[in-house]
Scaffold this active site. Structure first.
Site, PDB file in Angstrom:
ATOM      1  CD  GLU A 475      -3.343   0.837   1.630  1.00 32.23           C
ATOM      2  OE1 GLU A 475      -3.470  -0.298   2.135  1.00 32.23           O
ATOM      3  OE2 GLU A 475      -4.194   1.510   1.574  1.00 32.23           O
ATOM      4  CG  ASP A 482      -4.054   7.557   6.600  1.00 28.03           C
ATOM      5  OD1 ASP A 482      -5.234   7.807   5.983  1.00 28.03           O
ATOM      6  OD2 ASP A 482      -3.845   6.555   7.003  1.00 28.03           O
ATOM      7  CD  GLU A 748      -4.442  -0.187   8.792  1.00 29.88           C
ATOM      8  OE1 GLU A 748      -3.753  -1.357   9.041  1.00 29.88           O
ATOM      9  OE2 GLU A 748      -4.949   0.109   7.847  1.00 29.88           O
TER      10      GLU A 748
HETATM   11  C1  BGC Z   1      -5.149   2.856   4.598  1.00 30.23           C
HETATM   12  C2  BGC Z   1      -5.635   4.003   5.214  1.00 30.23           C
HETATM   13  C3  BGC Z   1      -6.755   5.039   4.701  1.00 30.23           C
HETATM   14  C4  BGC Z   1      -7.762   3.909   4.253  1.00 30.23           C
HETATM   15  C5  BGC Z   1      -8.848   4.747   3.743  1.00 30.23           C
HETATM   16  C6  BGC Z   1      -6.591   2.063   4.157  1.00 30.23           C
HETATM   17  O1  BGC Z   1      -6.210   1.143   3.429  1.00 30.23           O
HETATM   18  O2  BGC Z   1      -4.150   2.289   5.098  1.00 30.23           O
HETATM   19  O3  BGC Z   1      -4.892   4.516   6.225  1.00 30.23           O
HETATM   20  O4  BGC Z   1      -6.965   6.317   5.080  1.00 30.23           O
HETATM   21  O5  BGC Z   1      -7.297   3.106   3.759  1.00 30.23           O
HETATM   22  O6  BGC Z   1      -9.991   4.496   3.895  1.00 30.23           O
END
Ligand code: BGC
Length: 907
Positions: A475, A482, A748
């Site tokens: 990712e 974020d 997370e």
């Molecule tokens: C990410 C996030 C992001 C989110 C969006 C995730 O996969 O890791 O931190 O803001 O998707 O919903």
């Protein structure tokens, strides 16, 4: 001895000390004043001298004596500067006594290549392309050139579509890693400038470069390779100025040669494979036999614009020694060792090994261990995060450290395929954008201190070229949401202004024709072109926060149009002011990862409530930007819009009896933080929030959206102790729960791992995600009490207002602000409060001392009301307030139980 003068020190140009190769025609200059904490030290005038010679006359600019206390972001207004011009500058200031004093540092900056026509180089590369899922080896490129006379100065200007390492006569140029970082390469790429004067010799010289796939054509997220192009490319030019006045330019073109060598695969997500038997020693020096090398393929860069790098580059900045974990039984010819670096870090491993040629060592990385001691790799998804090194069999040993990859890991597994290999050293090398650490926070609670360390480590690991969500799985994207929730904390911990200015340029580049802001920046083509509420709002929140913390108005000049266009789009798509959907029908991510009743990733707070709240807030911020920029009519329009949305929020999301329709914690938090609850309802909303927290056993239920603001609104509505209860809560969900589980970064998910359930869904379970680390700003601003005064951004006037609580006996924070170091350190017991504060020279502070109004106050042992620098002392019902001039203060407040009691009685 005369009292200390106010000497200008730490001279900066565009956020850097002595930057090499900038392309801002009117750079901004700034300095700190060193007055050895003299009370009331202040600048009353300055004069800047810029010359084309070191210590020369100010032939480029003499600002004249400017009566002003400004010492940051002063715009160069001298003669126009040419490409490659180096200039020297100094500054003289007059202090409040009229004493003049000049900087002693010899500061300079150097311009880069300002015109496209300055570039006499072509993009070059190898021939292999691979495919969406297949990688190819990294090309090595070289060219030998002759230097026929003595050199005055010489530079290399270079960049890549991909990532590169440049080498001259056998030496690596600079210490930057993964240059040029990540921008939308269809639009722009940053170039770097290297001073090669000391490396050149009269005679033959060789410039070489190794090209990695990087973000340009390597894997990005889950979408496979080749997002921007099919193979990496280099653009470089050597510019030599001879002592005899001649200049020479040697650019990349098809006279360069390339070959594929030991770097068989090099991918940010997948890892690196290096076969040291295929090395070609001396390839980056003259005299190397390159007859077997092929002419480089050259081409144009499709008009990509070339910008000098504005952000500090990525560097290798910390090292960790590995601790061996329990031995793994040997199976046939395979030996496996496991190591713990003691820190979840982002970077790679350097190995020092000795062994037989042809032996391959495989390095696997993971953030966590399975209960049986194996690496937990499920959460990496398709990121292989695996490096391979094949030994060349050097008798004295060999060193392997990957170049063009990074992993997020705390644990390492080495698998050795072969017999005799001695592992001599295993070192974890942490990489991140080299942002100066500006903040420090600690207190009497060791778990909170670990939380602070975890926040800073998650910032390091995720501030790597762009602000990312996570550094380990497939990712690693610049998620706007974020970045937005963390930006305030980020700006306390590090000097983020250059880094975020650079990223905000990418954000402007990513804005769609309609005005929407994507979910990730740089944008990828398969993710929402409209990030929706709280994600897209990074367009307003990030520039505003950078402005407040740096005082740099230019960030607003650059970002205003993007923010305004964005708000216009939201308004056009949501004419009734309730932000239900984006133009593309996407409702947004909601309160991501909240643990509300629905227990889904997007929590139980209605998306239209979140959307409308952020609509009001961003409209307010765009109005505030317009105000600062003197755009009166825009300021009025957006302020009116913000009010209209606010009223709509009230109508739609409050019941007639004055409660929120869906009173989740996040709903309450947003209503309070964004001032969407009419004044008379605030205490009711706050009470409802507190009830919910209490009902959950003093625990939060907020996700990405509500968490950062939660403790702030509690403190602001008279529920400081509830905020401390949440801060100090150790049961899941809480900030300290992961700390009690040995976390060294922010997770997370609140429940990334629990003893009952083990690991959360491996489809999304990063252990290094800074979003929930947004509590960091509260530690600085409320616990230690260093807060920005929005009326005087950049900490020109500071609010110093510690709010002790939660039984914490002491706390201290330090912040290297744009004006110098601010500090606040307090210690308290039931009848005494000791506070040491530093207000930097040329700034002032409003202090609020959290003691009973009748406390006996002293400063450095003398009565408080006679302390120099202290003025406007006032007593409120629960504090003593005053103004502080610059200086360092030691304030003590004492009171007796009776006095405190009287004080309570009199309320
Ligand atoms: C990410 C996030 C992001 C989110 C969006 C995730 O996969 O890791 O931190 O803001 O998707 O919903």
């Amino acid at each position: 001895m005369s009292p200390a003068a106010c000497r200008p020190v730490h001279l900066r140009c565009e956020y850097f000390e002595n930057p090499l190769g900038i392309d801002e025609p009117h750079p901004q200059l700034g300095w700190w004043l060193d007055s050895e904490h003299r009370r009331g030290a202040r600048q009353t005038a300055y004069q800047i001298f810029v010359s084309s010679e070191p210590a020369g006359t100010p032939d480029l600019w003499d600002s004249g004596k400017v009566p002003s206390d400004a010492s940051t972001h002063i715009v160069y207004a001298g003669r126009p500067l040419r490409s490659r011009q180096r200039v020297w500058w100094r500054v003289k200031v007059w202090d409040e006594r009229g004493h003049p004093i000049e900087s002693t540092e010899s500061a300079w900056w150097e311009m880069g290549l300002l015109e496209r026509s300055d570039w006499k180089a072509q993009w070059i590369g190898g021939t292999l392309t691979g495919g969406r899922w297949t990688s190819v080896p990294a090309p090595y490129l070289r060219r030998t050139f002759f230097v026929g006379a003595r050199v005055a100065h010489a530079r290399v200007y270079a960049t890549a579509l991909g990532v590169y390492e440049a080498r001259l006569n056998g030496q690596r140029l600079g210490s930057m890693q993964l240059a040029p970082g990540w921008t939308d390469y269809r639009k722009r790429v940053a170039y770097q400038t290297f001073d090669i004067t000391p490396l050149l010799v009269v005679g033959d010289n060789t410039l070489g470069a190794i090209l990695g796939d990087g973000w340009y054509c390597g894997h990005v997220a889950w979408r496979g390779r080749q997002m921007y192009g099919d193979r990496p490319k280099l653009l470089a030019q050597i510019v030599i100025d001879y002592l005899d006045g001649r200049s020479e330019v040697i650019g990349t073109d098809s006279t360069w040669k390339f070959a594929y060598g030991p770097l068989l695969e090099s991918d940010l997500l997948m890892g690196e494979s290096y076969d040291a038997r295929l090395e070609f020693p001396g390839w980056d020096r003259p005299g190397f036999e390159d007859r077997g090398w092929l002419p480089a393929r050259s081409g144009n860069g499709n008009g990509v614009s070339l910008d000098a790098l504005r952000a500090p580059p990525v560097r290798a900045l910390h090292e960790f020694r590995a601790r061996p974990l329990a031995a793994v039984p040997r199976r046939r010819n395979r030996t496996v060792f496991r190591y713990d670096f003691g820190q979840n870090l982002v970077g790679r491993v350097r190995l020092r090994v000795k062994g037989a040629a042809g032996t391959t060592i495989t390095l696997r990385h993971a953030e966590m261990l399975e209960p049986d001691g194996r690496l937990y790799c499920a959460n990496l998804r398709t990121a292989r995060a695996t490096d391979h090194y094949t030994l060349r069999g050097e008798a004295s040993g060999e060193i392997f450290e990957p170049r063009f990859t990074f992993h997020g890991f705390r644990y390492l597994e080495l698998e050795i395929d072969g017999a005799d290999v001695t592992i001599e050293e295993v070192t974890g090398v942490a990489l991140h954008s080299d942002l100066p650490l500006t903040g420090e926070f600690s207190c009497s609670d060791p778990l909170v201190n670990q939380l602070q360390r975890n926040i800073q480590w998650s910032q390091r690991g995720n501030f790597l070229a762009v602000p990312t969500d996570c550094p380990q799985r497939d990712e690693r994207l610049g998620w706007t949401g974020d970045a937005q929730v963390f930006v305030r904390t980020a700006a306390f911990n590090m000097d983020v202004a250059g880094f975020l200015n650079h990223w905000l340029q990418s954000l402007a580049d990513a804005q769609t024709a309609q005005g929407t802001i994507p979910a990730v920046v740089p944008a990828t083509d398969d993710l929402h072109a409209d990030g929706g509420p709280a994600w897209a709002d990074a367009a307003a929140i990030c520039p505003w926060t950078v402005y407040l913390s740096s005082g740099d108005r230019r960030v607003l000049e650059r970002c205003f149009a993007t923010g305004a266009r964005y708000i216009d789009e939201v308004r056009a798509t949501n004419p009734d002011f309730i932000r239900r959907k984006t133009a593309h029908g996407f409702e947004g991510y909601g309160d991501w990862l909240a643990l509300d009743e629905s227990n889904k990733t997007d929590g139980g707070t209605p998306k239209d409530l979140i959307g409308t709240a952020f609509f009001a807030e961003s409209a307010r911020l765009v109005a505030a930007m317009a105000e600062v920029l003197g755009k009166k009519s825009e300021a009025k329009t957006y302020a009116a819009l913000a009010n209209a949305v606010r009223r709509t929020f009230h109508r739609k999301f409050f019941t007639p009896d004055g409660s929120l329709t869906v009173p989740t914690q996040t709903a309450c938090v947003l209503a309070l933080q964004f001032d969407l609850a009419p004044a008379k309802l605030r205490s009711r909303v706050a009470a409802c929030l507190v009830e919910d927290i209490e009902r959950r056993g003093w625990r939060l239920s907020t996700g990405f959206i509500g968490t950062g603001y939660l403790p702030h609104v509690l403190a602001a509505t008279g529920h400081l102790e509830v905020a401390y209860k949440l801060l100090l809560q150790k049961q899941c969900p809480s900030w300290l729960y992961p700390v009690t589980q040995g976390a060294t970064t922010i997770w997370e998910r609140w429940d990334g791992w629990t003893p009952e359930r083990g690991f959360q869904d491996p489809g999304m379970n990063s252990f290094n995600h800074y979003a929930f680390g947004a509590i960091g700003a509260w530690l600085y601003a409320v616990v230690a009490g260093i807060e920005i005064d929005p009326g005087a951004p950049g900490y020109k006037h500071v609010r110093l207002q510690p709010q002790p609580g939660g039984g914490i006996a002491s706390a201290r924070a330090r912040l290297a602000s744009p004006h110098g170091e601010i500090s606040s350190a307090w210690r308290t017991n039931p009848f005494r409060f000791d506070w040491e504060v530093t207000v930097p020279a040329n700034t002032t502070a409003a202090a609020r001392i959290p003691v009973p109004p009748n406390a006996r106050m002293t400063e450095c042992g003398k009565p408080f009301n006679r302390a120099p620098g202290v003025s406007r002392i006032a007593r409120t019902k629960d504090s003593i307030t005053c103004e502080l001039a610059a200086g360092r203060y030691r304030i003590t407040a004492e009171w007796t139980k009776k006095r405190a009691q009287n004080n309570n009685d009199s309320r």
